[in-house]
Design a protein around this motif. Structure first.
Motif, mmCIF file in Angstrom:
data_model
loop_
_atom_site.group_PDB
_atom_site.id
_atom_site.type_symbol
_atom_site.label_atom_id
_atom_site.label_comp_id
_atom_site.label_asym_id
_atom_site.label_seq_id
_atom_site.Cartn_x
_atom_site.Cartn_y
_atom_site.Cartn_z
ATOM 1 N N UNK A 112 29.844 41.121 51.472
ATOM 2 C CA UNK A 112 30.096 41.332 50.025
ATOM 3 C C UNK A 112 29.027 40.304 49.303
ATOM 4 N N UNK A 120 23.556 40.206 36.193
ATOM 5 C CA UNK A 120 23.870 39.678 37.225
ATOM 6 C C UNK A 120 23.504 40.536 38.482
ATOM 7 N N UNK A 156 33.361 36.099 34.354
ATOM 8 C CA UNK A 156 33.349 37.061 35.324
ATOM 9 C C UNK A 156 34.477 36.981 36.239
ATOM 10 N N UNK A 186 37.297 47.204 37.087
ATOM 11 C CA UNK A 186 38.152 46.592 37.868
ATOM 12 C C UNK A 186 39.475 46.982 37.933
ATOM 13 N N UNK A 187 40.093 47.398 36.878
ATOM 14 C CA UNK A 187 41.317 47.666 36.937
ATOM 15 C C UNK A 187 41.651 48.887 37.690
ATOM 16 N N UNK A 229 31.798 41.366 29.978
ATOM 17 C CA UNK A 229 31.184 41.803 31.234
ATOM 18 C C UNK A 229 31.180 43.384 31.218
ATOM 19 N N UNK A 275 30.009 43.516 43.300
ATOM 20 C CA UNK A 275 30.518 42.471 43.206
ATOM 21 C C UNK A 275 31.956 42.422 42.673
ATOM 22 N N UNK A 276 32.322 43.682 42.071
ATOM 23 C CA UNK A 276 33.816 43.716 41.527
ATOM 24 C C UNK A 276 34.723 43.983 42.868
ATOM 25 N N UNK A 297 33.312 38.954 53.519
ATOM 26 C CA UNK A 297 32.491 38.163 52.558
ATOM 27 C C UNK A 297 31.154 38.138 52.569
ATOM 28 N N UNK A 308 42.191 46.121 40.916
ATOM 29 C CA UNK A 308 42.182 44.826 40.762
ATOM 30 C C UNK A 308 43.283 44.293 39.551
ATOM 31 N N UNK A 309 44.098 43.546 39.785
ATOM 32 C CA UNK A 309 45.046 43.084 38.659
ATOM 33 C C UNK A 309 45.186 41.636 38.346
ATOM 34 N N UNK A 341 33.649 46.116 32.300
ATOM 35 C CA UNK A 341 34.028 45.673 33.677
ATOM 36 C C UNK A 341 35.536 45.528 34.026
ATOM 37 N N UNK A 342 36.277 45.107 32.890
ATOM 38 C CA UNK A 342 37.507 44.964 33.221
ATOM 39 C C UNK A 342 38.293 46.236 33.597
ATOM 40 N N UNK A 376 26.009 45.027 36.975
ATOM 41 C CA UNK A 376 26.741 44.119 36.194
ATOM 42 C C UNK A 376 25.950 43.353 34.996
ATOM 43 N N UNK A 391 36.171 31.021 51.351
ATOM 44 C CA UNK A 391 35.943 31.783 52.714
ATOM 45 C C UNK A 391 34.567 31.569 53.265
ATOM 46 N N UNK A 392 33.868 31.640 52.274
ATOM 47 C CA UNK A 392 31.987 31.377 52.747
ATOM 48 C C UNK A 392 31.723 30.047 53.228
ATOM 49 N N UNK A 442 37.442 38.393 33.906
ATOM 50 C CA UNK A 442 37.355 40.010 33.674
ATOM 51 C C UNK A 442 37.272 40.999 34.722
ATOM 52 N N UNK A 443 36.420 40.256 35.838
ATOM 53 C CA UNK A 443 35.986 41.139 36.759
ATOM 54 C C UNK A 443 37.039 41.173 38.119
ATOM 55 N N UNK A 444 37.367 40.056 38.345
ATOM 56 C CA UNK A 444 38.050 39.660 39.600
ATOM 57 C C UNK A 444 39.641 39.701 39.351
ATOM 58 N N UNK A 445 40.105 39.371 38.168
ATOM 59 C CA UNK A 445 41.671 39.119 38.006
ATOM 60 C C UNK A 445 41.705 39.722 36.450
ATOM 61 N N UNK A 446 41.637 41.054 36.177
ATOM 62 C CA UNK A 446 41.684 41.573 34.925
ATOM 63 C C UNK A 446 43.148 41.457 34.084
ATOM 64 N N UNK A 447 43.950 41.121 34.929
ATOM 65 C CA UNK A 447 45.295 41.006 34.251
ATOM 66 C C UNK A 447 46.027 39.899 34.387
ATOM 67 N N UNK A 448 45.250 38.726 34.655
ATOM 68 C CA UNK A 448 45.846 37.434 34.417
ATOM 69 C C UNK A 448 45.905 37.226 32.925
ATOM 70 N N UNK A 482 35.823 42.343 45.410
ATOM 71 C CA UNK A 482 35.739 40.908 46.129
ATOM 72 C C UNK A 482 36.958 41.188 47.355
#
Lengths: 984, 95
Positions: B42, B19, A725, B88-89, B66, B24-25, B39, B93-94, B84-85, B56, A876-877, A728-734, B27
Motif C-alpha cells: 500500500x 498527493x 485526508x 471511499x464510501x 480531497x 491510497x484510499x 501495508x 470505507x465507513x 474522494x469521500x 488524489x 503497522x509500518x 475524508x478518505x479513510x473514515x468518511x463516516x466518522x 488502506x
C-alpha cells in the motif's frame, strides 16, 4: 534630416526624430523605427559577431526570429544581453552595444577562430576537451566560458518591476495579421469575449509590411482601421507588444506583455513586463509564416537577409541595407520583393531564380536557373558570384541580397502539447498536423494559406467554426477584397560547396557540420540537433531548422518527412526571468505572517527571524548587550528564576469536533486519546503511514466532543492536510469536523516559578489556578481581565511551571502588554526563539531538528508510545524490521568532556579509536546550545544504541568545522530530570 | 490545468495540492494476517500508467475537499472528478 539609406514613405513618424547610440557612435532615427531599421537607415549593416567563429553579422529578419542582430540593450543595471535589434523599439536616447567582440565590432580578435574553423567542426568540444580529466575545471571550462556565449549580464539587481495578470476569454487569437484581424472581427462582432495578442507594437502582421491593397486601401490602413474597430468593442481586448510564449494544458496560454520596453525607463508605478495567464475556451493560431533562407557559401555576410525582410524594411521602415540589391529565390514570392524595391527606387541589379522556368520582368534582370556560389565583403556584402545556367560565372556588385527559399508556417505553438507538424509537398513546408493542443485551430499562413485573401477567409472561417462550437451566433462582417496569388515554388535548399555555408547562423552550424554529424552516425534528428547545436540558440532555429532537415535528408538519402522534425518547446521567444517571478521575489517571495505581539516586540527592539512564513522574535536585546548570547542567556536565567513570556501563536492549532472526535484522534496519533478526560491535555506523536514521525504536539479535551490539537509551526499546513485526508478518505463516516484556528487565537507561553502568581493577577474571580485545582496538563476555558474569553493550558516546553494562554487574536497585543505590566513586580522578561530553544534542549524536548523526516518513535525514545492495541496511521509500518534494528539510533544528550568545548549541530559521532568515515559513523548531533544553567555547551543527537551507552565517552567530529573532541553520552533530560519544577 | 470540482466547478490546478495514486484510499486492515506485507504494498507499490490514472488532489486553497481526479498522463486530459469521500464510501470505507 537625410540619412543615406532612408527611403520615402513607410510607417515611421518623421515628426519625431530621436537620437540613439550604438557602440560609441550616435545616430538618428524616427518614432516607429526598430533599432535594426534605424541602423540600416544610417548605413550600418554590421550589428553583431557570431557565437563560435565571431563572424561579422547583420540583421537577417525583421522579427523575433532574428538569429544575428543581437545586442546588449541599455546600460548599467538595466542592461539586457541577447536582445534582438529587429524587435527593439527605438526611443530617444536609446543605448545599445554590440556583443561577443573584442576590442571592437569592426575588429574582433576572436575572429581568429574563423581562420581555425577546421578545428571547430561539429563535436569539437566533445572530442577535444576530454582528457586529462583534471584539466576540465581549471583549464578547459574557463577557456570555453570566455570564448563562448553572447552578451554579458549586468550582475546587478534588476531595478524594474514585473507583474502577473489573468485573463479569461471565449477565443484567444494569437497574431494580428490578416487572418487574426478577420477572426477577431468575426468573433468580436458576434459578441464573443476575444483576446487578440500580437508581438509587434503595430498590429497588422504582414499587412504592415506589404504593398497589397485590402478592400481598396493600403493593407496597413485597413489593419489600422480594423484595430480601431476592434478596440471600440467592449468584449474585445487587443494586446500589442504581447507575445504568446506557450500553449499549456486545458486551454491555458502564457503571454508576455512588454509594457515598458519601448521606454527608457518604465513610467512610475508601471511594471516593465506582465506575464499573462490566459484561460481560453478556444484558441486560433494566426502566427503567420517565416521565410527561410537558401544555404550557400558565405551566405552570412551583413546585407544578406530574407527577401521578405528586405521588402519589409523598404515598405514599413523606409530603409534598405544598400542602394544596389540582388535577389536569390526558388519561388515567385522572391519576385514580389524585387517589384516592391523597384517601386521604392532601389536598384535591383539581378534576380537569381533557381528555377529554369522563372518568370521574367521588364523591371529587372532575371537569371533563370542560376545559383549563387560565392560572396565577398569582409564587414558587409560587396559582391556576389552567380553560377550561370549555361556554365560559367558572373560577378555582380551589390550591397544587399534578399534570399527566399519559401515560407515556413509558424507551427511553433502547435507543438507545445507534443504534436508534430506534417510535410506538405505542394508548399514544400511543414504544416500543423491534426494533433494540435486541445481547443486550438490554425488559420492563415500558419496553416499554409499564404495569400491575403486566403488568410482573411480562413481567419473568418476559423472564427465561425469556433463560434458554432461555443453555440454563439455568428454575425459575420463582409470580408474586404484582397490578392489571391497562388504559391509557386520548386524546392531548393542549398548550393553545394566544399567550403562553409551557414545553416544556423546564431550557433554557427554549417552544411558541412550536418554532413559530418551524419558520417559520425548521428542519424536521429534529435541527436543531430544536440551534436551540431542546430536550432539550439536563442532563436530556436526558427529560420534554420527546415534547411537543416532538408540537408540531413539529402545526405541520408531520405525524404524530409522520413527524417522528421525536432520538438518546439515554450517559450516562443526568450523571456526575462523577472517576468516569471513577477512580484514574488525577495521578501515578497512568500507571504510574511506576523504574530499578534509583533508590533509590541518591535517596540521592545526585538530581533526577528523567519520561522516558516512567520517572523518571530529571536531575542530581545537590552541596552549594553552586544552579543545575542548575552540576551539569550539572560532570558533563560530570568525565566527559570522568575517568569518569562513568549509568543507561541505560530504553532498550528486545529479545532476537532464531533461525536467521533476522540476516535479520530486515536487514529491519527500513535498513542491513545480515547480515554483522555475532559479538562486534560496529552502529548501526542503523529506518524506518517510509513512509520516515520510526522509531527508532535498536544491535544486538549475542552469538552466530550471538542479537542484543540496543536502542531509545530513548520508542519501546521501539512498536518491539517493529512488530517483532512484521514477524515475524508479513510473514515468518511466518522462524525468529526476540522478547522484550522491558528489565525483565530493569539497564544502566549507564561513560564517560570512565578507564572502562576502572574496569571492569578489577570484571571477573573473564580478561576482557581492552584496546583490541586489546575494541575500539570490541565486545560480550561476561562475568562480574564474582566470577561475576555480565554483558553488556558498547563503545558510546558521549558520544563518550568508554565501555562499557555490563548485569547482571540485581536486581543493578543493587549494581552502581552497586560502580562508585562502585571509581571513587572516579578521582573518578567519576554523571551525569544533562542531562549525557547535553549530551555527545550535542556529538557531534551524534540523539535523539527529531531523530527527530521527520517526518525521514528523508537529513535526518539518513545517507541512504547506506539499503541499496539489500536489501529493508527503508521503503527503497522513502524514495525518494519529495518526500523527496528538492535543498534537503532536513539536520542541522547551530549556534554563536552572539556567544558570549554562547543558542540556544533550537524557534527558526527564516532566511537573512540575508529577511523573517521561514514562507515564508522555512530550518529549525529541534531540540536546544540550553550546552557547558562549548566555552564557549558550541551547537545541532543542520535547515537546507535544510545540508550544503553549513557556514561560512555565518544568522539564528536566535524571535519568541515575542524572540530574533533570528546563528549560524554548523558540523558537528554539535562535539567530537573524528575520534573519537579513543572509540577510545582 | 483546470480541474472541474464536483461542488465548485472549474478551478485552476494551482489551487490544489497533488498527493498521488488514488489507491491510497484502499488502506489495508491492520489486523489481517499479512498486514505488514499489505501495508508495504500500500505504501510503496505504484502503477505508472501512460494513460488514465486515478489520483488524489486536495483543494487546499479552496474548500479543502480531497478529490479523485482521473487524468490521462499522456495528454493531461481530465475525464472524471469525484469527491474522494464518495469514492471511499463506494469502496466500502465507513468509520
Amino acid at each position: 534630416m537625410s540619412l543615406q539609406n532612408r527611403l520615402d514613405g513607410g510607417l515611421i513618424d518623421r515628426s519625431e526624430t530621436w537620437s540613439f547610440r550604438f557602440d560609441n557612435k550616435y545616430y538618428k532615427g524616427h518614432k516607429g523605427d526598430t533599432l535594426a531599421s534605424a541602423l540600416l537607415a544610417n548605413g550600418v549593416r554590421l550589428m553583431g559577431r557570431s557565437f563560435k567563429y565571431h563572424r561579422p553579422r547583420g540583421p537577417m529578419t525583421t522579427g523575433s526570429e532574428e538569429p544575428n542582430a543581437i545586442v546588449e540593450l541599455r546600460e548599467g543595471a538595466r542592461k539586457e544581453p541577447n536582445t534582438r535589434a529587429t524587435t527593439i523599439e527605438l526611443y530617444d536616447g536609446l543605448r545599445a552595444n554590440s556583443q561577443n567582440r573584442w576590442p571592437s565590432l569592426n575588429f574582433d580578435a576572436m575572429a581568429v577562430n574563423d581562420l581555425l574553423s577546421n578545428f571547430f567542426a561539429a563535436g569539437f568540444y566533445y572530442k577535444t576537451f576530454m582528457w586529462p580529466a583534471a584539466f576540465w575545471e581549471k583549464v578547459y571550462e574557463p577557456i570555453i566560458r570566455r570564448a563562448a556565449g553572447l552578451g554579458s549580464l549586468s550582475l546587478q539587481d534588476d531595478p524594474d518591476g514585473y507583474d502577473k495578470g489573468f485573463l479569461h476569454c471565449d477565443l484567444l487569437i494569437i497574431g494580428g495579421g490578416p487572418a487574426g484581424l478577420a477572426a477577431a472581427l468575426t468573433a468580436g462582432e458576434s459578441g464573443a469575449r476575444v483576446v487578440l495578442c500580437d508581438e509587434d507594437f503595430l498590429v497588422g502582421g504582414r499587412l504592415n509590411l506589404e504593398t497589397y491593397e485590402v478592400g481598396g486601401m493600403a493593407g496597413a490602413a485597413w489593419a489600422a482601421e480594423t484595430v480601431a474597430r476592434l478596440q471600440a468593442l467592449p468584449n474585445v481586448r487587443v494586446m500589442p507588444r504581447t507575445t504568446v510564449i506557450g500553449a499549456f494544458d486545458h486551454g491555458i496560454y502564457g503571454a508576455v506583455e512588454r509594457v515598458s520596453d519601448h521606454l527608457a525607463v518604465p513610467e512610475d508605478g508601471k511594471p516593465r513586463q506582465i506575464l499573462w495567464r490566459i484561460t481560453s475556451k478556444r484558441a486560433l493560431l494566426c502566427a503567420g509564416a517565416i521565410e527561410r533562407p537558401i544555404v550557400f557559401e558565405n551566405n552570412d555576410r551583413p546585407g544578406i537577409m530574407q527577401a521578405s525582410a528586405l521588402r519589409a524594411y523598404a515598405n514599413r521602415w523606409a530603409t534598405t541595407p544598400a542602394q544596389q540589391v540582388a535577389i536569390f529565390t526558388n519561388n515567385d514570392d522572391g519576385h514580389r520583393t524585387a517589384y516592391d524595391l523597384v517601386a521604392k527606387g532601389v536598384k535591383v541589379v539581378s534576380v537569381i531564380d533557381t528555377r529554369t522556368d522563372a518568370p521574367t520582368s521588364s523591371e529587372y534582370d532575371v537569371i533563370a536557373g542560376g545559383v549563387i556560389d560565392q560572396t565577398w565583403g569582409r564587414l558587409g556584402l560587396s559582391q556576389i558570384e552567380v553560377k550561370m545556367p549555361k556554365g560559367g560565372t558572373r560577378r555582380i556588385k551589390c550591397g544587399a541580397l534578399g534570399v527566399s527559399g519559401g515560407w515556413n508556417p509558424n507551427v511553433h505553438l502547435t507543438c507545445h502539447q507534443g504534436g508534430r507538424p506534417t510535410w506538405n509537398n505542394a508548399l514544400a513546408a511543414f504544416v500543423p498536423s491534426g494533433t494540435l493542443p486541445p481547443g486550438m485551430t490554425v488559420a492563415g499562413a500558419a496553416n499554409g494559406i499564404f495569400s491575403t485573401h486566403g488568410a482573411l477567409q480562413s481567419g473568418a472561417d476559423g472564427a465561425k467554426a469556433i463560434l458554432a462550437d461555443l453555440a454563439i451566433k455568428a454575425s459575420a462582417p463582409a470580408l474586404p477584397e484582397a490578392e489571391d496569388t497562388p504559391v509557386k515554388i520548386t524546392p531548393f535548399w542549398h548550393v553545394k560547396t566544399a567550403k562553409r555555408a551557414w545553416v544556423d547562423q546564431q550557433n554557427d552550424v554549417t552544411a558541412k557540420d550536418i554532413k559530418l554529424a551524419h558520417q559520425e552516425n548521428y542519424v536521429s534528428v534529435e541527436h543531430l540537433k544536440r551534436y551540431t547545436t542546430l536550432g539550439m540558440a536563442t532563436d530556436q532555429g526558427k529560420t534554420s531548422n527546415t534547411a537543416g532537415l532538408a540537408i540531413m535528408a539529402e545526405v541520408a538519402g531520405k525524404a524530409i518527412p522520413e527524417v522528421g522534425t525536432t520538438m518546439f518547446r515554450p517559450p516562443y521567444t526568450p523571456t526575462a526571468m523577472g517576468v516569471y517571478a513577477g512580484r514574488a521575489w525577495g521578501m515578497e517571495m512568500r507571504p510574511t505572517r506576523l504574530t499578534p505581539s509583533h508590533k509590541w516586540a518591535e517596540e521592545q527592539g526585538a530581533v526577528f527571524t523567519e520561522a516558516g512564513l512567520w517572523l518571530r522574535a529571536q531575542w530581545y536585546p537590552k541596552p549594553g548587550e552586544t552579543h545575542w548570547r548575552q540576551s539569550c542567556d539572560r532570558e533563560v536565567i530570568q525565566t527559570r528564576k522568575s517568569v518569562g513570556i513568549c509568543d507561541v501563536t505560530s504553532l498550528g492549532k486545529i479545532d476537532v469536533q464531533g461525536a467521533d472526535a476522540a476516535a479520530f484522534l486515536n487514529t491519527v496519533y500513535c498513542n491513545g486519546f480515547a480515554k483522555l478526560p475532559v479538562g486534560k491535555v496529552r502529548y501526542g506523536l503523529m506518524l506518517r503511514e510509513d512509520g516515520i514521525v510526522m509531527d508532535d504536539g498536544t491535544a486538549a479535551r475542552l469538552a466530550e466532543n471538542h479537542f484543540v490539537v496543536t502542531t509545530t509551526t513548520a508542519k501546521a499546513v501539512e498536518v491539517y492536510r493529512h488530517l483532512e485526508f484521514v477524515r475524508q478518505c479513510l473514515c468518511p463516516d466518522k462524525d468529526v469536523h476540522l478547522i484550522s484556528t491558528t489565525d483565530a487565537w493569539a497564544q502566549f507561553s507564561v513560564a517560570g516559578p512565578n507564572s502562576r502568581k502572574l496569571l492569578e493577577k489577570i484571571v477573573d474571580d473564580g478561576v482557581n489556578l492552584s496546583n490541586e485545582a489546575f494541575p500539570f496538563m490541565a486545560c480550561a476555558e476561562i475568562t480574564i481581565c474582566g470577561g475576555l474569553r480565554a483558553r488556558l493550558f498547563r503545558i510546558s516546553f521549558s520544563g518550568e511551571l508554565a501555562y499557555e494562554i490563548a485569547v482571540p487574536t485581536r486581543y493578543g497585543d493587549a494581552l502581552v502588554r497586560r502580562l508585562m505590566q502585571a509581571g513587572a513586580e516579578f521582573d518578567v522578561v519576554p523571551y525569544g526563539l533562542e531562549a525557547l530553544n535553549v530551555m527545550r534542549i535542556e529538557k531534551g524536548h524534540v523539535t523539527g531538528n529531531e523530527l527530521n523526516g527520517t526518525t521514528t518513535a523508537l529513535n526518539l525514545g518513545m517507541g512504547r508510545m506506539v499503541s499496539k492495541a489500536k489501529d493508527s496511521i503508521g503503527s503497522t509500518l513502524s514495525e518494519r524490521p529495518g526500523l527496528n534494528e538492535p543498534d537503532a539510533l536513539k536520542l541522547v544528550g551530549l556534554r563536552p568532556v572539556n567544558k570549554d568545548h562547543m558542540v556544533p549541530a550537524g557534527a558526527h559521532l564516532m566511537s573512540k579509536g575508529t577511523k573517521v568515515d561514514a562507515v564508522h559513523g555512530q550518529g549525529y548531533v541534531t540540536s546544540a546550545c550553550y546552557s547558562p544553567n549548566l555552564g557549558c555547551h550541551i547537545a541532543l543527537g542520535f547515537l546507535k544504541s544510545g540508550d544503553t551507552r549513557i556514561g560512555e565517552t565518544i568522539r564528536l567530529v566535524s571535519p568541515l568545522m575542524g572540530v574533533d573532541h570528546e563528549v560524554e553520552v548523558v540523558s537528554p533530560n539535562f535539567f530537573d530530570p524528575e520534573g519537579e519544577r513543572l509540577r510545582a | 490545468m483546470i480541474i472541474n470540482h464536483p461542488l465548485l466547478g472549474p478551478r485552476d490546478s494551482s489551487e490544489f495540492v497533488y498527493l498521488g495514486d488514488a489507491r491510497l484510499l484502499n488502506r489495508p486492515d491492520w489486523q489481517a494476517d499479512n498486514a505488514l506485507e499489505q501495508f508495504i504494498d500500500y505504501g510503496h507499490t505504484r502503477e505508472n500508467p501512460a494513460g488514465l490514472h486515478r489520483e488524489l488532489w486536495y483543494h487546499e486553497q479552496g474548500d479543502r475537499s480531497w478529490l479523485v481526479v482521473t487524468r490521462n498522463t499522456v495528454t493531461h486530459e481530465i475525464t472524471q472528478v469525484e469527491l474522494a469521500r464518495d469514492v471511499a464510501r463506494t469502496g466500502g470505507r465507513s468509520k
